[in-house]
Design an enzyme around this catalytic site. Structure first.
Site, PDB file in Angstrom:
ATOM      1  N   HIS A  50      53.410  70.799  45.742  1.00 20.47           N
ATOM      2  CA  HIS A  50      53.020  72.141  45.344  1.00 20.47           C
ATOM      3  C   HIS A  50      53.813  73.159  46.161  1.00 20.47           C
ATOM      4  O   HIS A  50      54.477  72.796  47.140  1.00 20.47           O
ATOM      5  CB  HIS A  50      51.511  72.354  45.548  1.00 20.47           C
ATOM      6  CG  HIS A  50      51.067  72.168  46.963  1.00 20.47           C
ATOM      7  ND1 HIS A  50      50.437  71.052  47.407  1.00 20.47           N
ATOM      8  CD2 HIS A  50      51.202  72.964  48.041  1.00 20.47           C
ATOM      9  CE1 HIS A  50      50.178  71.161  48.694  1.00 20.47           C
ATOM     10  NE2 HIS A  50      50.649  72.315  49.104  1.00 20.47           N
TER      11      HIS A  50
HETATM   12  C1  T46 Z   1      50.331  72.193  52.366  1.00 17.37           C
HETATM   13  C2  T46 Z   1      50.518  70.792  52.820  1.00 17.37           C
HETATM   14  C3  T46 Z   1      51.503  70.672  53.958  1.00 17.37           C
HETATM   15  C4  T46 Z   1      40.623  72.835  51.748  1.00 17.37           C
HETATM   16  O1  T46 Z   1      39.484  72.911  51.270  1.00 17.37           O
HETATM   17  N1  T46 Z   1      41.001  73.645  52.773  1.00 17.37           N
HETATM   18  C5  T46 Z   1      42.241  73.590  53.312  1.00 17.37           C
HETATM   19  O2  T46 Z   1      42.537  74.371  54.244  1.00 17.37           O
HETATM   20  C6  T46 Z   1      43.199  72.657  52.779  1.00 17.37           C
HETATM   21  C7  T46 Z   1      44.599  72.587  53.355  1.00 17.37           C
HETATM   22  C8  T46 Z   1      42.792  71.844  51.759  1.00 17.37           C
HETATM   23  N2  T46 Z   1      41.536  71.931  51.255  1.00 17.37           N
HETATM   24  C9  T46 Z   1      41.133  71.010  50.206  1.00 17.37           C
HETATM   25  C10 T46 Z   1      41.854  71.167  48.883  1.00 17.37           C
HETATM   26  C11 T46 Z   1      41.844  69.773  48.304  1.00 17.37           C
HETATM   27  O3  T46 Z   1      40.637  69.537  47.619  1.00 17.37           O
HETATM   28  O4  T46 Z   1      41.400  69.686  50.632  1.00 17.37           O
HETATM   29  C12 T46 Z   1      41.841  68.879  49.566  1.00 17.37           C
HETATM   30  C13 T46 Z   1      43.216  68.290  49.857  1.00 17.37           C
HETATM   31  O5  T46 Z   1      44.202  69.335  49.825  1.00 17.37           O
HETATM   32  P1  T46 Z   1      45.636  69.134  49.175  1.00 17.37           P
HETATM   33  O6  T46 Z   1      45.560  68.162  48.061  1.00 17.37           O
HETATM   34  O7  T46 Z   1      46.193  70.485  48.867  1.00 17.37           O
HETATM   35  O8  T46 Z   1      46.435  68.468  50.405  1.00 17.37           O
HETATM   36  P2  T46 Z   1      47.991  68.216  50.572  1.00 17.37           P
HETATM   37  O9  T46 Z   1      48.155  67.287  51.679  1.00 17.37           O
HETATM   38  O10 T46 Z   1      48.624  67.871  49.265  1.00 17.37           O
HETATM   39  O11 T46 Z   1      48.586  69.667  50.980  1.00 17.37           O
HETATM   40  C14 T46 Z   1      48.223  70.244  52.225  1.00 17.37           C
HETATM   41  C15 T46 Z   1      47.894  71.726  52.051  1.00 17.37           C
HETATM   42  O12 T46 Z   1      46.876  71.869  51.033  1.00 17.37           O
HETATM   43  C16 T46 Z   1      49.082  72.546  51.641  1.00 17.37           C
HETATM   44  O13 T46 Z   1      48.797  73.922  51.769  1.00 17.37           O
HETATM   45  O14 T46 Z   1      51.242  72.993  52.441  1.00 17.37           O
HETATM   46  O15 T46 Z   1      49.299  70.112  53.152  1.00 17.37           O
END
Ligand code: T46
Length: 137
Positions: A50
Site C-alpha cells: 500500500h
Molecule cells: C506501513 C507498514 C510499514 C491499526 O489499527 N493501527 C495502526 O497503527 C496500524 C499500523 C495498523 N492497524 C491495523 C490495520 C489492520 O487491520 O492493524 C492491521 C494490520 O495493518 P496493515 O495490514 O496495514 O499492516 P502492514 O504491515 O501491511 O502495514 C503497516 C502499516 O499499516 C503501514 O502504515 O507503512 O506497516
C-alpha cells in the site's frame, strides 16, 4: 534520485551493550504521533502493499531483518533493514512492501499521524493513477 533516505542513529554503547534514543525533531525529522511494531511475522509472509496519501514514517529493524521495497510509480528500489542504528524514512505517496522477515524480526515504525484507514491506498492501479494525477498537478 534514490527513494532510500536513511536516518543514522547514534549508538550509545558501553561495555554493557548498546542503546539508541529516537527523539522527535532530533533523530526523527518529524512530529511523532504514533509508534507501532511488527513482530513474529510468519514464514513466507509479506506485508505492506500500500501507499499513504499523507503520512511520514521512519522504519527501523530493532532485531532481525526484513527486505523493504519502495516504489514511487516510476522507480522501484529495495533494501534490507537489518541495523538497529539505521532507519529508513518513508515519505507520503510511496508504495511499500516488506518481504523475507527473519523469525526474530521486530520492525519498529514511527509515524507523524494517528492511524487513519482512509489515508491508505491499497490498490496498486489506484496508486499509479494518483502518482500520474500528482505529476499533472
Ligand atoms: C506501513 C507498514 C510499514 C491499526 O489499527 N493501527 C495502526 O497503527 C496500524 C499500523 C495498523 N492497524 C491495523 C490495520 C489492520 O487491520 O492493524 C492491521 C494490520 O495493518 P496493515 O495490514 O496495514 O499492516 P502492514 O504491515 O501491511 O502495514 C503497516 C502499516 O499499516 C503501514 O502504515 O507503512 O506497516
Amino acid at each position: 534520485m534514490s527513494l532510500l533516505s536513511w536516518l543514522k542513529f547514534s549508538e550509545l554503547g558501553d561495555e554493557r551493550g548498546n542503546l539508541v534514543a529516537l527523539e522527535q525533531d532530533r533523530t526523527i525529522p518529524f512530529e511523532v504521533k504514533r509508534v507501532y511494531y511488527i513482530y513474529r511475522t510468519q514464514p513466507g509472509v509479506s506485508r505492506g502493499f500500500h501507499a499513504h496519501k499523507d503520512l511520514k514514517q521512519a522504519a527501523v529493524c530493532v532485531a532481525g531483518k526484513c527486505r523493504m521495497v519502495l516504489d514511487d510509480g516510476k522507480q522501484r528500489e529495495e533494501t534490507w533493514l537489518d541495523n538497529p542504528a539505521r532507519g529508513l524514512l518513508i515519505e507520503s505517496g510511496i508504495w511499500r512492501e516488506m518481504h523475507d522477515f527473519s523469525p526474530d524480526c521486530v520492525l519498529l515504525v514511527l509515524a507523524n499521524r494517528l492511524y487513519d484507514e482512509s489515508d491508505y491506498i491499497r490498490n496498486y492501479d489506484e496508486f499509479l493513477a494518483m502518482t500520474e494525477a500528482m505529476k499533472r498537478g
